[in-house]
Write an enzyme that holds these catalytic residues in place. Structure first.
Site, PDB file in Angstrom:
ATOM      1  N   ASN A 153    -101.537  40.923 -54.024  1.00  0.00           N
ATOM      2  CA  ASN A 153    -101.288  39.774 -54.896  1.00  0.00           C
ATOM      3  C   ASN A 153    -100.417  40.098 -56.099  1.00  0.00           C
ATOM      4  O   ASN A 153     -99.607  39.289 -56.537  1.00  0.00           O
ATOM      5  CB  ASN A 153    -102.618  39.166 -55.324  1.00  0.00           C
ATOM      6  CG  ASN A 153    -103.473  40.152 -56.105  1.00  0.00           C
ATOM      7  OD1 ASN A 153    -103.539  41.310 -55.766  1.00  0.00           O
ATOM      8  ND2 ASN A 153    -104.107  39.670 -57.152  1.00  0.00           N
ATOM      9  N   GLU A 251    -112.220  47.530 -57.515  1.00  0.00           N
ATOM     10  CA  GLU A 251    -111.857  46.255 -58.159  1.00  0.00           C
ATOM     11  C   GLU A 251    -111.802  45.221 -57.051  1.00  0.00           C
ATOM     12  O   GLU A 251    -110.895  45.277 -56.214  1.00  0.00           O
ATOM     13  CB  GLU A 251    -110.486  46.385 -58.814  1.00  0.00           C
ATOM     14  CG  GLU A 251    -110.423  47.364 -59.962  1.00  0.00           C
ATOM     15  CD  GLU A 251    -111.268  46.880 -61.118  1.00  0.00           C
ATOM     16  OE1 GLU A 251    -111.892  47.718 -61.762  1.00  0.00           O
ATOM     17  OE2 GLU A 251    -111.321  45.662 -61.333  1.00  0.00           O
ATOM     18  N   CYS A 285    -107.170  37.669 -58.973  1.00  0.00           N
ATOM     19  CA  CYS A 285    -108.631  37.690 -58.907  1.00  0.00           C
ATOM     20  C   CYS A 285    -109.242  37.198 -60.214  1.00  0.00           C
ATOM     21  O   CYS A 285    -110.426  36.904 -60.263  1.00  0.00           O
ATOM     22  CB  CYS A 285    -109.093  39.102 -58.625  1.00  0.00           C
ATOM     23  SG  CYS A 285    -108.384  40.203 -59.816  1.00  0.00           S
ATOM     24  N   GLU A 465    -111.412  50.160 -64.896  1.00  0.00           N
ATOM     25  CA  GLU A 465    -110.105  50.786 -65.054  1.00  0.00           C
ATOM     26  C   GLU A 465    -109.587  50.381 -66.425  1.00  0.00           C
ATOM     27  O   GLU A 465    -110.168  49.547 -67.095  1.00  0.00           O
ATOM     28  CB  GLU A 465    -109.179  50.333 -63.926  1.00  0.00           C
ATOM     29  CG  GLU A 465    -109.730  50.747 -62.553  1.00  0.00           C
ATOM     30  CD  GLU A 465    -108.763  50.491 -61.415  1.00  0.00           C
ATOM     31  OE1 GLU A 465    -107.785  49.747 -61.627  1.00  0.00           O
ATOM     32  OE2 GLU A 465    -109.008  51.024 -60.320  1.00  0.00           O
TER      33      GLU A 465
HETATM   34  O1  TXE Z   1    -107.372  42.674 -49.739  1.00  0.00           O
HETATM   35  P1  TXE Z   1    -107.768  43.711 -48.628  1.00  0.00           P
HETATM   36  P2  TXE Z   1    -106.032  41.859 -49.778  1.00  0.00           P
HETATM   37  C1  TXE Z   1    -109.047  40.750 -53.820  1.00  0.00           C
HETATM   38  C2  TXE Z   1    -108.862  39.275 -53.744  1.00  0.00           C
HETATM   39  C3  TXE Z   1    -108.814  39.048 -52.241  1.00  0.00           C
HETATM   40  C4  TXE Z   1    -108.181  40.254 -51.704  1.00  0.00           C
HETATM   41  C5  TXE Z   1    -106.746  40.011 -51.452  1.00  0.00           C
HETATM   42  O2  TXE Z   1    -109.888  38.624 -54.407  1.00  0.00           O
HETATM   43  O3  TXE Z   1    -110.123  38.903 -51.757  1.00  0.00           O
HETATM   44  O4  TXE Z   1    -108.345  41.303 -52.659  1.00  0.00           O
HETATM   45  O5  TXE Z   1    -106.093  41.204 -51.250  1.00  0.00           O
HETATM   46  C6  TXE Z   1    -106.376  48.142 -47.637  1.00  0.00           C
HETATM   47  N1  TXE Z   1    -110.085  51.160 -45.725  1.00  0.00           N
HETATM   48  N2  TXE Z   1    -108.434  41.270 -55.022  1.00  0.00           N
HETATM   49  O6  TXE Z   1    -106.088  40.853 -48.714  1.00  0.00           O
HETATM   50  O7  TXE Z   1    -107.617  43.239 -47.247  1.00  0.00           O
HETATM   51  C7  TXE Z   1    -105.304  47.119 -47.347  1.00  0.00           C
HETATM   52  O8  TXE Z   1    -104.359  47.648 -46.437  1.00  0.00           O
HETATM   53  C8  TXE Z   1    -109.195  51.387 -46.718  1.00  0.00           C
HETATM   54  C9  TXE Z   1    -109.279  41.615 -56.160  1.00  0.00           C
HETATM   55  O9  TXE Z   1    -104.887  42.834 -49.785  1.00  0.00           O
HETATM   56  O10 TXE Z   1    -109.081  44.148 -49.072  1.00  0.00           O
HETATM   57  C10 TXE Z   1    -104.737  46.875 -48.739  1.00  0.00           C
HETATM   58  O11 TXE Z   1    -103.823  47.894 -49.086  1.00  0.00           O
HETATM   59  N3  TXE Z   1    -108.255  50.482 -47.110  1.00  0.00           N
HETATM   60  C11 TXE Z   1    -108.564  42.475 -57.180  1.00  0.00           C
HETATM   61  C12 TXE Z   1    -105.978  46.965 -49.609  1.00  0.00           C
HETATM   62  O12 TXE Z   1    -106.952  47.669 -48.850  1.00  0.00           O
HETATM   63  C13 TXE Z   1    -108.241  49.291 -46.482  1.00  0.00           C
HETATM   64  C14 TXE Z   1    -107.173  42.028 -57.432  1.00  0.00           C
HETATM   65  C15 TXE Z   1    -106.559  45.603 -49.970  1.00  0.00           C
HETATM   66  O13 TXE Z   1    -106.685  44.901 -48.771  1.00  0.00           O
HETATM   67  C16 TXE Z   1    -109.133  48.972 -45.431  1.00  0.00           C
HETATM   68  C17 TXE Z   1    -106.442  41.776 -56.211  1.00  0.00           C
HETATM   69  C18 TXE Z   1    -110.083  49.967 -45.067  1.00  0.00           C
HETATM   70  N4  TXE Z   1    -110.976  49.766 -44.083  1.00  0.00           N
HETATM   71  C19 TXE Z   1    -107.073  41.358 -55.051  1.00  0.00           C
HETATM   72  N5  TXE Z   1    -108.847  47.710 -44.997  1.00  0.00           N
HETATM   73  C20 TXE Z   1    -109.229  42.647 -58.535  1.00  0.00           C
HETATM   74  N6  TXE Z   1    -110.530  42.468 -58.661  1.00  0.00           N
HETATM   75  O14 TXE Z   1    -108.534  42.995 -59.472  1.00  0.00           O
HETATM   76  C21 TXE Z   1    -107.820  47.261 -45.753  1.00  0.00           C
HETATM   77  N7  TXE Z   1    -107.443  48.198 -46.642  1.00  0.00           N
END
Ligand code: TXE
Length: 484
Positions: A153, A251, A285, A465
């Site tokens: 995002n 996070e 988020c 963080e």
């Molecule tokens: O998340 P994903 P997305 C949250 C937001 C939403 C989501 C959107 O609320 O729910 O994140 O981002 C990697 N082992 N936040 O869809 O799918 C994946 O390749 C290790 C909150 O990207 O969770 C990507 O690089 N890594 C936040 C990263 O994880 C894995 C701010 C995130 O992917 C994995 C931004 C695995 N098994 C978004 N599977 C905040 N709180 O600040 C996927 N990934």
């Protein structure tokens, strides 16, 4: 950029094709068309990155803080110097308006490096005199190779929010951007080399979470994991890291309440509340997706907020006239749109939005767009109000008094951020203290000071963080006790 544009890894100071030779389609959200190919890396690429990071660690961890600082400051300057290219790349890759990438994402990436480059030259550590018998001093040393995983995002913004403190404190890094938005991460590597960062200090591995992310969180030579992403993924990351007692910062997602009392100054606060709801197409988020409005103000607020939402111009992210761009991918767009149907099925009234704009430029006809959507008439416990949607879809819910506002605000499994809007500051501080959130803004939103602890509670994350918290997270304290 054409579909033949390859986005490779950056390992040991140079571009590296994935060992598999395989690539994944990278889609431009505004057009729905493939516009480049990103490395479909696997555990072999992660192994190469870890080998490079481990080899660079002894020299980098012993490089004086002032030297590390100077290199990161040069990198920050190079990011500033390349603002136009980085902002355009971010806008094309993520779908956010170019104006937002230029004013928020890229400047913040530079600020992340500047902040930690200066923090390390002023860092202090503790000592304790035990009466007249002993002196205790605390040594803080880097932990080794840090595994850094970031979401789509705020691609470069959050990628550098992890990289900067990790390498500023003397760690080396294996960093993985989201496969959905790989472009600006791929542009960071060469800039780091130009800034003089030694080969192997920063290694960037592109690819799928289940393959590359999982290989990072499970790698025995990576003792520290910093993750930002969805709550479900965060649970998988924590599970993978726990078996090896790794230090983990998570996070995660949010379902943030915006609490608006009768005495809020709407003329002053409405634009900021609209921004907190729809910035980055609601894909931050920290966005406020549940607007709780005290009954005395509810009707006026609904009228003015819906009118303001309708004023937002949804269009080509590259156009200076667009306030809202495209959602990041077709699957995410379909997920967000599905929640509008869920809201209707739960008895909600869609006051505005709920569908793509009727008018879009020709090139955007197949893009992933959704008009800012405001929904009323829902129960606070329904799915629409309990589950993270992560798009331009918000609900308005009336409340009677402080107690009811707190009960509704605290009724989800998340606890990331809240904003409170009132002229009664005593009430603001009282409510702030009781809200389940890691960050509370009063009469403002997304006003960030990088020194403060940043993160969520409950299902919004573990650890903090930012500021000293980040310096502490990426270092290992050792207490030495010397008998006098
Ligand atoms: O998340 P994903 P997305 C949250 C937001 C939403 C989501 C959107 O609320 O729910 O994140 O981002 C990697 N082992 N936040 O869809 O799918 C994946 O390749 C290790 C909150 O990207 O969770 C990507 O690089 N890594 C936040 C990263 O994880 C894995 C701010 C995130 O992917 C994995 C931004 C695995 N098994 C978004 N599977 C905040 N709180 O600040 C996927 N990934």
């Amino acid at each position: 950029m054409g579909t033949d544009t390859k986005i490779d890894n950056y390992i040991a100071g140079r571009s590296a094709a994935p060992i598999s030779g395989a690539y994944l389609d990278n889609v431009e959200p505004a057009t729905g068309q493939v516009y480049s190919q990103v490395a479909d890396s696997d555990e072999r690429d992660v192994e190469a990155a870890v080998t490079a990071a481990a080899a660079a660690y002894p020299a980098w961890s012993h490089t004086p803080a002032a030297e590390r600082s100077a290199i990161l400051l040069r990198l920050a300057d190079l990011i500033d110097d390349n603002l136009d290219e980085l902002a355009r790349a971010e806008s094309v890759d993520n779908g956010k308006p170019l104006s937002v990438a230029r004013s928020v994402d890229i400047p913040r990436a530079a600020a992340n490096f500047r902040f930690f480059a200066t923090a390390i030259v002023h860092d202090q550590s503790e000592s304790h005199a035990t009466d007249y018998s002993a002196i205790n001093y605390t040594l803080r040393r880097p932990r080794g190779v840090a595994g850094l995983i970031s979401p789509w995002n705020l691609p470069l913004y959050l990628f550098t929010w992890k990289i900067a403190p990790a390498i500023a404190t003397g760690n080396t890094a294996v960093a993985k951007p989201s496969e959905v938005t790989p472009m600006t991460a791929s542009l960071l590597g060469p800039l780091a080399a130009e800034a003089g960062l030694p080969d192997g200090v920063l290694n960037i591995v592109q690819g799928l979470g289940a393959k590359v992310g999982n290989a990072i969180t499970g790698h025995p030579q990576i003792p520290t994991i910093s993750f930002t992403g969805g709550t479900l993924t965060g649970a998988a990351v924590a599970q993978s890291a726990a078996a090896q007692f790794k230090k983990v910062s998570l996070e995660l997602g949010g379902k943030n309440a915006t609490v608006i009392f009768d005495d809020a100054d709407l003329d002053q606060s409405l634009p900021e509340i609209v921004r907190s709801a729809f910035a980055n197409q609601g894909q931050i988020c920290l966005c406020g997706s549940r607007l709780l409005v005290q009954r005395g103000l509810f009707d006026e607020f609904r009228t003015r907020f819906v009118a303001a939402a309708k004023e937002l111009r949804v269009g080509d992210p590259l156009s200076e006239d667009s306030d809202q761009g495209a959602l990041v991918s077709r699957p995410h767009w379909e997920k967000v749109c599905s929640y509008v149907d869920v809201a209707r099925s739960e008895g909600g009234t869609v006051e505005c939005g709920g569908a793509p704009p009727a008018q879009l430029p020709e090139r955007c006809k197949n893009g992933f767009f959704l008009e800012p959507t405001v929904i009323t008439g829902l129960d606070p416990q329904c799915r629409t109000n309990q589950e993270e949607i992560f798009g331009p879809v918000v609900t308005l819910t009336p409340f009677h008094d402080e107690a009811e506002a707190l009960a509704i605000a605290n009724s989800t499994r998340y606890g990331l951020a809240t904003s409170i809007w009132t002229s009664d500051l005593g009430r603001a501080h009282r409510v702030a203290e009781q809200i389940h959130a890691g960050t509370v803004w009063i009469n403002c939103w997304m006003l960030r000071d990088l020194r403060v602890p940043f993160g969520g509670m409950k299902h919004s994350g573990v650890g903090r963080e930012g500021g000293d918290e980040a310096l502490r997270f990426f270092t290992e304290p050792k207490n030495v006790c010397v008998k006098m």
